[in-house]
Design an enzyme around this catalytic site. Structure first.
Site, PDB file in Angstrom:
ATOM      1  N   CYS B 108       7.784  -0.965  -1.223  1.00  0.00           N
ATOM      2  CA  CYS B 108       7.837  -0.182  -2.562  1.00  0.00           C
ATOM      3  C   CYS B 108       9.303  -1.099  -3.317  1.00  0.00           C
ATOM      4  O   CYS B 108       8.952  -2.116  -3.538  1.00  0.00           O
ATOM      5  CB  CYS B 108       7.820   1.185  -2.280  1.00  0.00           C
ATOM      6  N   ARG B 142       2.102   5.060 -14.107  1.00  0.00           N
ATOM      7  CA  ARG B 142       2.218   4.783 -12.822  1.00  0.00           C
ATOM      8  C   ARG B 142       1.045   4.425 -11.888  1.00  0.00           C
ATOM      9  O   ARG B 142       0.164   5.338 -12.040  1.00  0.00           O
ATOM     10  CB  ARG B 142       3.129   5.838 -11.894  1.00  0.00           C
ATOM     11  N   HIS B 210       3.513   3.202   1.380  1.00  0.00           N
ATOM     12  CA  HIS B 210       4.265   4.176   2.256  1.00  0.00           C
ATOM     13  C   HIS B 210       3.375   5.031   2.750  1.00  0.00           C
ATOM     14  O   HIS B 210       2.093   4.699   2.826  1.00  0.00           O
ATOM     15  CB  HIS B 210       5.336   4.494   1.352  1.00  0.00           C
TER      16      HIS B 210
END
Lengths: 450, 258
Positions: B108, B142, B210
């Protein structure tokens, strides 16, 4: 015109609510959404009618419990409440609550993200900002953004008195924006630790940008902190807890100080995090001018909110339900269990629905290592129960203690048959709703639920 | 791992797998601790010595001491501070480690920092440039959700699946000649359009996955360990029933039937 429109919209929303209930479609906020679509100013208009005004509460952890304590205090003060006690805390839920209930005082817990807009509409007498922890990053984004939204609230003319947690450096600084804020906190350093928990928030001095140094940590990043260069210090709280005695799941006792007066307080809710909730509730009540006697009476009378350390009996077994939904909250629950004298069987339920947060990575930030040294069987359930069991494996919990049973009904049956003195159920939000429903259907003692 | 230890863990210095965990106090937003825990435990269960050294703000990185370097993601302000520190105190160490063949894994924000630069609001923040990628911000939403990718790694299984969760505002672009880490099967990946996920250059890997990544994909944890050790012989197999079940659950969450 607008009054007629509100009345018509209100009636329609009630009919919709009735239809939803009798068809079993649930949804406490749907009628509110209908109301707002038809009468966009309904919240403002309805809340303006509350004779004693209203107060709002926001936080990452403890909103529902703190509201429940404030509700007891306000009742002790003679108020009749309009209160979203089931935790429907976005615009639809607030509108529905205002539409359905009659009373002279409004008490609303509000979702962190929705707070600025709703404060403008509600014009509350006081706003309690109790804490911020990382939570459901997929839904809320990063904490910095919430802090900025709350800064607008602290500045707003609509917000009334601002009540802040002195021990949370992420939000105590908002007091600089507010007119005559009230601070609350914990003064008993003996219940704190000198080292931080993993993945605590890193708060920095707004002047020099360096991380605050801590003399005590209480819960996550809540504690006694100061800038190393003396730019910023923790505000001195006027409402505080000292001489705290925690007795596991049994609850706690502490000395509550309000300005210059001190009182012995007994709280029927476990853990240091609930002491924070009680002190926050006392500070909010104090900001509203409630007498100290009513505050103590309310704290003593308060019982755990919906799924938050509720105790009940099922088939002759003592059970507790303790919601877990983010690392800071889960750590406090695990710490409370570790300090309890009874032996426990555990049922952990991890779901990943929208209200739980789709992202389950937070379980790796919670200190499930605390379970490695406890005894007792552990059943993992929920639609991501396997990953929870994997988390326990890497936390060093012995494999033979852990069973994965994805079906919640079967998991509950097995858990109820365990041999520990108490069954403790740790569910995420949607799992908590499912667990309660199953327990009721299996004859959980009548009245054992709030 | 002690629960009161604010860092991930610190063990003996001369181990087989020597992990440097960069900025564990700041760059840990998506439970990066889980990745370190999986690497450590899987070595310990095989009686392989493992050390984890936390290296924070202001502390230099000696690239020759480590064969696996981990960099997670942080909140915007934390990541900005770490980016400046990374260039100042750790860039040379990272370049040296990469040149030695050490494994570098950025997840990330850590992935963005391994690239040339990333945008934060109006600012352009320099990365270390070990991966040929640039990350811009988009007005679009996002990119959030469960994700599954397919990847073929040297010495690893062909077309293997990795599952995880992604949550990033940045859109990362591979420059000419750069190779993605994997191809998106479900989810968004680098930019939501190209079908590329992450970037790999030799043993330097950046990814948005993740979940955390390694608990959900134990085979990839073992690939990282093997590669970091430069091991000629495969690792001793472990009882991975639970790991495989968790991997299948993460794949299902991403919409794969697996």
């Amino acid at each position: 015109m607008s009054r007629l429109r509100l009345a018509a919209a209100s009636a329609l929303a009630r009919v919709a609510g009735f239809l939803l209930r009798i068809t079993g479609s649930g949804g406490t906020s749907a009628p509110g959404k209908i109301l707002l679509a038809l009468a966009p100013r309904a919240i403002e208009q309805r809340s303006a009618r509350l004779e004693r005004g209203c107060a709002v509460i926001s936080a990452t952890n403890g909103k529902t419990t703190t509201s429940a304590i404030v509700a007891e205090i306000m009742r002790a003060d003679g108020a009749t409440l309009v209160h979203n006690r089931a935790g429907a805390n976005m615009a639809g839920g607030i509108a529905a609550t205002l539409n359905d209930q009659r009373g002279d005082f409004g008490l609303f817990e509000i979702d962190e993200f929705w707070l600025p807009g709703l404060v403008e509409q509600l014009s509350p007498r006081s706003v309690l900002l109790a804490n911020l922890f990382r939570d459901q990053l997929d839904r809320y984004g990063e904490l910095d953004q919430i802090v900025e939204r709350w800064r607008e609230v602290a500045r707003s003319d609509a917000a009334g008195r601002i009540v802040l947690n002195a021990d949370d450096p992420l939000i105590a600084g908002l007091g600089d924006e507010a007119n005559d804020p009230i601070y609350f906190g914990i003064e008993d350093t003996a219940v704190g630790s000198t080292s931080a928990q993993h993945a605590s928030e890193q708060a920095c001095c707004p002047v020099c940008g360096e991380q605050f140094s801590y003399s005590r940590y209480f819960v996550g990043h809540l504690g006694h902190y100061a800038c190393r260069h003396g730019h910023v210090a923790r505000p001195t709280p006027t409402v505080s807890a000292s001489e705290i005695h925690l007795s596991g799941l049994g609850g706690s006792s502490f000395t509550l100080t309000i300005e210059n007066d001190s009182f012995a307080a007994e709280l029927a809710m476990p853990g240091l995090y609930n002491v924070y909730n009680a002190v926050a509730a006392a500070a909010l009540a104090n900001s509203l001018g409630v007498a100290n006697e009513a505050i103590i009476e309310g704290i003593t009378a308060a019982s755990p909110a919906f799924g938050r350390a509720e105790s009940l009996q099922v088939a002759g077994r003592d059970c507790s339900i303790m919601l877990i939904k983010n690392p800071a909250g889960a750590n406090e629950v695990l710490r409370t269990l570790a300090s309890d004298r009874q032996s426990h069987d555990l049922l952990l339920v991890l779901n990943d629905r929208i209200a739980d947060g789709r992202d389950i990575s937070w379980i790796w930030d919670a200190d499930f290592e605390q379970l490695a040294s406890s005894g007792g069987a552990i059943i993992c359930s929920g639609n991501r129960g396997t990953e929870l069991a994997l988390r326990l494996k890497y936390a060093g919990v012995e494999g033979q203690r852990v069973v994965v049973t994805p079906n919640l009904g079967e998991a509950l049956t097995a858990a109820l048959a365990g041999g520990g003195e108490r069954l403790v159920i740790l569910p995420t939000y949607t799992a908590m709703l499912e667990v309660r429903e199953l327990l009721v259907s299996r004859g959980a003692a009548a009245g054992s639920f709030a | 791992m002690s629960t009161s230890d604010r860092r991930w863990s610190v063990l003996a210095a001369e181990a087989a797998l020597r992990i440097a965990a960069l900025y564990p106090e700041q760059m840990n937003i998506y439970a990066d601790r889980g990745n370190i825990a999986v690497l450590s435990r899987r070595c310990q269960w095989r009686s392989l010595d493992v050390s984890v050294t936390s290296i924070g703000l202001g502390e230099p990185l000696d690239g020759s001491r480590f064969n696996l370097i981990y960099l997670g993601g942080g909140q915007d302000d934390d990541q900005r501070r770490c980016a400046a520190d990374l260039i100042e105190t750790k860039r040379d160490g990272l370049l040296a480690a990469a040149a030695n063949g050490a494994v570098l894994l950025g997840v990330c924000g850590g992935y963005q920092l391994l690239g040339h630069w990333y945008e934060l609001g109006e600012e352009r923040i320099d990365g270390v440039g070990l991966l040929d990628v640039e990350t811009t911000r988009s007005d679009g939403p996002r990119l959030i959700g469960n994700v599954a990718i397919e990847t073929s790694l040297p010495g690893g299984p062909a077309g293997a699946t990795l599952a995880g969760f992604e949550n990033h505002g940045g859109r990362t672009r591979l420059l000419a000649g750069a190779e993605p880490f994997g191809r998106v099967i479900r989810g968004h990946g680098n930019d939501g359009r190209s079908g590329d996920e992450g970037c790999r250059s030799g043993n330097v890997i950046g990814t948005y996955l993740h979940g955390p990544l390694l608990p959900a994909n134990s085979w990839f944890a073992d690939w990282l360990i093997t590669t970091a050790l430069g091991a000629a012989t495969p690792l001793v197999p472990l009882d991975d029933d639970l790991e495989l079940e968790a991997h299948r659950a993460a794949c299902r969450a991403a919409g794969l039937s697996g």
